[in-house]
Design an enzyme around this catalytic site. Structure first.
Site, mmCIF file in Angstrom:
data_model
loop_
_atom_site.group_PDB
_atom_site.id
_atom_site.type_symbol
_atom_site.label_atom_id
_atom_site.label_comp_id
_atom_site.label_asym_id
_atom_site.label_seq_id
_atom_site.Cartn_x
_atom_site.Cartn_y
_atom_site.Cartn_z
ATOM 1 N N MET A 33 7.865 7.862 6.007
ATOM 2 C CA MET A 33 6.845 8.645 6.392
ATOM 3 C C MET A 33 5.815 7.784 6.574
ATOM 4 O O MET A 33 5.410 6.637 5.647
ATOM 5 C CB MET A 33 6.579 9.764 5.216
ATOM 6 C CG MET A 33 5.378 10.133 5.408
ATOM 7 S SD MET A 33 5.173 11.413 4.053
ATOM 8 C CE MET A 33 4.790 10.425 2.463
ATOM 9 N N SER A 107 12.965 5.492 2.299
ATOM 10 C CA SER A 107 12.484 6.695 1.945
ATOM 11 C C SER A 107 13.097 7.614 2.796
ATOM 12 O O SER A 107 14.326 8.060 2.824
ATOM 13 C CB SER A 107 10.862 6.581 2.155
ATOM 14 O OG SER A 107 10.264 7.694 1.405
ATOM 15 N N GLN A 108 12.061 8.722 3.462
ATOM 16 C CA GLN A 108 12.769 9.836 4.147
ATOM 17 C C GLN A 108 13.875 9.420 5.177
ATOM 18 O O GLN A 108 14.847 10.288 5.546
ATOM 19 C CB GLN A 108 11.637 10.784 4.755
ATOM 20 C CG GLN A 108 10.932 10.180 5.945
ATOM 21 C CD GLN A 108 9.883 10.865 6.508
ATOM 22 O OE1 GLN A 108 9.182 11.828 5.534
ATOM 23 N NE2 GLN A 108 9.425 10.782 7.808
ATOM 24 N N ASP A 226 8.768 4.384 -9.629
ATOM 25 C CA ASP A 226 8.308 5.288 -8.516
ATOM 26 C C ASP A 226 7.366 6.434 -9.064
ATOM 27 O O ASP A 226 7.442 7.090 -9.850
ATOM 28 C CB ASP A 226 9.567 5.907 -7.886
ATOM 29 C CG ASP A 226 9.417 6.258 -6.470
ATOM 30 O OD1 ASP A 226 8.322 6.712 -5.986
ATOM 31 O OD2 ASP A 226 10.281 6.115 -5.596
ATOM 32 N N HIS A 282 7.523 2.899 -5.293
ATOM 33 C CA HIS A 282 8.297 3.177 -4.196
ATOM 34 C C HIS A 282 8.263 2.219 -3.163
ATOM 35 O O HIS A 282 7.148 1.695 -2.798
ATOM 36 C CB HIS A 282 7.631 4.490 -3.652
ATOM 37 C CG HIS A 282 8.556 5.261 -2.695
ATOM 38 N ND1 HIS A 282 9.702 5.886 -2.931
ATOM 39 C CD2 HIS A 282 8.298 5.438 -1.363
ATOM 40 C CE1 HIS A 282 10.316 6.345 -1.888
ATOM 41 N NE2 HIS A 282 9.190 6.236 -1.039
#
Length: 299
Positions: A33, A107-108, A226, A282
């Site tokens: 993202m 991530s995504q 995270d 993260h």
């Protein structure tokens, strides 16, 4: 010198039997993202790092849109199902990938590439590496997003809080499409247009299961400190125990695993699931960790 004269034809003869050295398996990368395919301090850096460590490898860093700005904007506002279709088309027409490829999502990008594995088996994905991907949904409460002080993050947070499962938000806000509210499980199952589908929440798509089980390895990296993903165990396919938002359970205790709706139980027993933890927030990791832990899955 005589020994050298003998060695040269012997090596040539061995080459006839062994053939040329095998080319490195191509790699496809999907960013997270607010990022883009070619950002020199993120995906561009990763691409150069892999190319340096594995000479001759073909690396495709996915770009959704005609330039880096569109790519970044689409990571917020382009329907994920449309993005996956676009990527499947890119992969199907890339001549470098037709013999198979490894995939690495950040991530995504981790759950998006899993959707590619489940929906688009040609060309074949060989290994999937999810680095901080949220496979049971992510950022319940949206604790922060890239550019914490920006108005965009505040707007996304308010939009998700007010109407994550409305049709308009689902179709136009990427983060809503994998928003998983443990206090509204029925709304999630009925209205999530992406995550509930790829996680077999509304029924069993046997093709999804068959395609995912074709992977050689499914590697999941969880960031042990995270502060962006809630709950962090989603990065290992775990989630909150249903109906509350305090106690979490690992993948092996979820109904998804027990009913084996995606084949993860069979993959786990066959040694195809790899759970890795790395200290840090993260997407914070060192080059040394990447070299020693991730590169072996690409070679």
């Amino acid at each position: 010198m005589a020994a050298l004269r003998v060695a040269v034809p012997v090596l040539a003869l061995l080459g006839l039997f062994l053939g040329p050295a095998a080319a490195a398996t191509p790699l496809v990368i999907w960013h997270g993202m607010g990022d883009s395919c070619c950002n020199p301090v993120s995906m561009g850096y990763i691409q150069k790092l892999v190319e340096k460590k594995i000479p001759g490898i073909y690396v495709l860093s996915l770009k959704i849109g005609s330039n880096m700005i569109q790519d970044m904007e689409n990571s917020f506002f382009m329907n994920v199902n449309d993005q996956v279709r676009e990527v499947c088309s890119q992969l199907a027409t890339d001549p470098h990938l037709q013999g198979g490829y490894n995939a690495m999502g950040f991530s995504q990008g981790g759950q998006f590439l899993r959707a590619v594995a489940q929906r688009c088996p040609a060309p074949p994905m060989l290994n999937l590496i999810s680095i901080g991907g949220q496979h049971q949904g992510r950022v319940y409460g949206f604790p922060r997003c890239p550019g914490e002080s920006s108005h965009l993050c505040d707007w996304i947070r308010k939009t998700l809080d007010l109407g994550a499962y409305t049709k308009a938000v689902q179709e136009h806000l990427v983060q809503a499409e994998y928003w998983h509210d443990p206090l509204k499980e029925e709304d999630y199952r009925k209205n999530s247009i992406f995550l509930a589908d790829i996680n077999q929440e509304r029924g069993i798509n046997e093709t999804y299961k068959k395609n995912l089980m074709a992977l050689k390895k499914f590697v999941m990296v969880k960031f042990l400190n995270d502060t962006m993903v809630d709950p962090p165990i989603s990065e290992w396919f775990g989630f909150y125990k249903s109906g509350q938002a305090k106690e979490t359970i690992p993948l092996q205790e979820t109904s998804l695993y027990k009913e084996d709706r995606l084949g993860l139980q069979q993959m786990d027993k066959a040694g195809k699931l790899v759970f890795l933890g790395v200290r840090g927030d993260h997407l914070h990791f060192s080059e040394e960790w990447f070299d020693s832990t991730i590169l072996p899955f690409l070679q």
